[in-house]
Structure formats: C-alpha cells, structure tokens
Design an enzyme around this catalytic site. Structure first.
Site, PDB file in Angstrom:
ATOM      1  CD  GLU A 176     -13.902  -6.576  -2.165  1.00  0.00           C
ATOM      2  OE1 GLU A 176     -13.118  -7.438  -2.596  1.00  0.00           O
ATOM      3  OE2 GLU A 176     -14.183  -6.462  -0.949  1.00  0.00           O
ATOM      4  CE  LYS A 213      -9.828  -5.723  -1.842  1.00  0.00           C
ATOM      5  NZ  LYS A 213      -9.500  -6.210  -0.481  1.00  0.00           N
TER       6      LYS A 213
END
Length: 296
Positions: A176, A213
């Site tokens: 992420e 992500k």
C-alpha cells in the site's frame, strides 16, 4: 476456506475488501465517528475493547456475510480477539470472507516528499502468529505526498522488499503505497509511482504474486498495466479521505480495481443505532461499494 479457495476468492470475487484495521492514533477518531466519546474509555485496553465491539457488530451483521464483502483487513488486536466464540479469522472465513492482517508499525518522518514505514522489528513474530491463526494475507501502508521521484522510489522499494519477506513466510502481501489525494502534483506523482511499481513487479521471483492497495488515480485507468500484470493477484483502492459517494464515483471509472474502504464503509454507523438501523445503514454502504467495485 483453505489457501487455494481464498486465493480464488480474492482473484475472482465480485465484491470488495473491508478495511477494519484502524489502530493507534486513528482509533479514537474512529470511535468518535461511531458515537463513542473519549470519556467512555480509559487507556488502550478499554479503547481497543470499544473498537473490537464495533468491529464484531460489523462482522456479525447479516448483510456483511451475503457475499459482497470478499475480504477484511484486521488490526492485530482484532485478530487476537474472538467473534461469536471463534477467532476473528475463523469467524470471517465461516462467512466466506478472506482475512488479512495489518503488519506495519506506523510511518516514519517525511523525507523527499514521502513517509516510509517505520522499521518492522515485530514483523517475524507477527507473521508467525498470523500463519497460526489461518490468515491469508497482510497489508502495510506508506504515504507519498509529492511527485518526488526519490521519495516515491524509496517507498516502492521498501514495500516490495518487505512484501518478499511476507511471501516467504507463506502469506499474500498487499502493498500500500498510498498517494495523498490532497497533493497538488498527484497526477505527475502517480505516473512516477506506476513506473516504479511496474519495475518492482517485473523483478519479483517467477510465480510470485502480490496485491496492491492504491489511491484511486487522478487519471482513470492509470493502473491498468498493474492490474493486468501476471504477478498481481488483485488491485484494490483505498478511499483516502473521500466520502462514500465520492470514492464510489471515482472507483467506478477504474475497471479492474475493487474497493478496500474504511471510512467509506463505516462513516454512517453509530453505536446507538438499533440492530435493524445498523444493518440497514451498513447494507446500503456495502451495496454501493460493491456496485462501484464491479462497475468494470
């Protein structure tokens, strides 16, 4: 669900991943949004007991297990807890929901327009425990605040290095590298980010997959090359401070990305709602986020 079935669910599932992993400094804010004031708890244990009660209510809500939520990201204390007499991971899997665990230990100070993860000194023990609980994957967050090529490269390099460590332990890493949606030069920075991500994907060992992500990009469809890369299991989107409506509208313009929302999922839930009102409110958010995730 075994690993093979969980992998298939994440790869092909029609729905989204719920982010239930608020921790540390973000927990009091999340509790206030839910209607739990600061004077209703004292100390970390009581604070996390309140947030676990909220998460348990979400997980056990009838609408949460109807197939539109395909995964859920947990905080360590939530993983350590129980829901309906089962470990949280097993309670999720019993509802057809694949469990992930947040593994980072917060953000370092900003340098070159980015915040790397703090040293993950607790990672080996956490990975071992997560495997024992039957978790499927992990999630770890860095933040990019400007189109600084050095800062972006450092973030991506760290994410992939730790991701390989996680994969070696037998878990699916969700990388992420969040791009701050308020950054003035975000469009240019996201182009740099994509270039660095593709380098990292190309360098992965043969047969290894990761998840990504990412902030919903300024330019719709920007991350299509990453979505189509053979070393990517799934690309998910964070809401990044957008409201549910804004996040869903923007996500729907990016076929192949599915949601992994926290605020966008939970923002209208309140502790004092009746069970019917709670389930109805949560169900509407789930329907809206799932529809945006499946728009492509």
């Amino acid at each position: 669900m075994n690993t093979e079935r969980m992998t298939a669910k994440i790869k092909d599932g029609q729905g989204f991943i719920a982010a239930l992993d608020q921790s540390g400094g973000s927990t009091p804010k999340a509790l206030r949004g839910y209607g739990v004031q600061d004077d209703e708890w004292s100390g970390d244990d009581e604070m996390f007991a309140q947030i676990h009660a909220m998460r348990s209510r979400v997980i056990t809500s009838p609408c949460f297990g109807q197939g539109k939520v395909i995964g859920a990201i947990l905080f360590e204390k939530t993983m350590d807890g129980s829901v309906d007499g089962k470990s949280t991971a097993e309670a999720l899997k019993a509802r057809g929901i694949v469990p992930f665990i947040k593994v980072d230990q917060g953000l370092a100070d900003e340098e070159n327009g980015a915040q790397l993860m703090k040293p993950l000194d607790k990672l080996p023990a956490l990975l071992e425990k997560s495997v024992a609980y039957g978790m499927f994957g992990t999630k770890m967050r860095s933040v990019i605040k400007s189109a600084n090529a050095d800062g972006i490269a450092a973030v991506v390099e760290q994410q992939f290095a730790v991701g390989n460590q996680i994969a070696d332990a037998g878990l699916m890493p969700m990388l992420e590298p969040e791009f701050d949606i308020t950054a003035d030069d975000r469009a240019a920075g996201e182009d740099i980010l994509l270039t660095e991500i593709m380098k990292g994907l190309d360098a992965l060992p043969e047969g290894r997959q990761v998840m990504l992500k990412l902030s919903i990009p300024t330019k719709a469809g920007l991350y299509t090359p990453a979505i189509e890369h053979p070393n990517v299991l799934r690309v998910v989107a964070l809401s990044g401070g957008y409201s549910t409506d804004e996040a869903c509208e923007n996500l729907a313009k990016n076929p192949g990305m599915i949601a992994s929302f926290s605020r966008g999922l939970l923002q209208d839930l309140r502790k004092d709602q009746s069970d019917d009102d709670f389930d109805g409110t949560l169900g509407k958010a789930i329907d809206k986020i799932s529809a945006a995730s499946c728009a492509g």
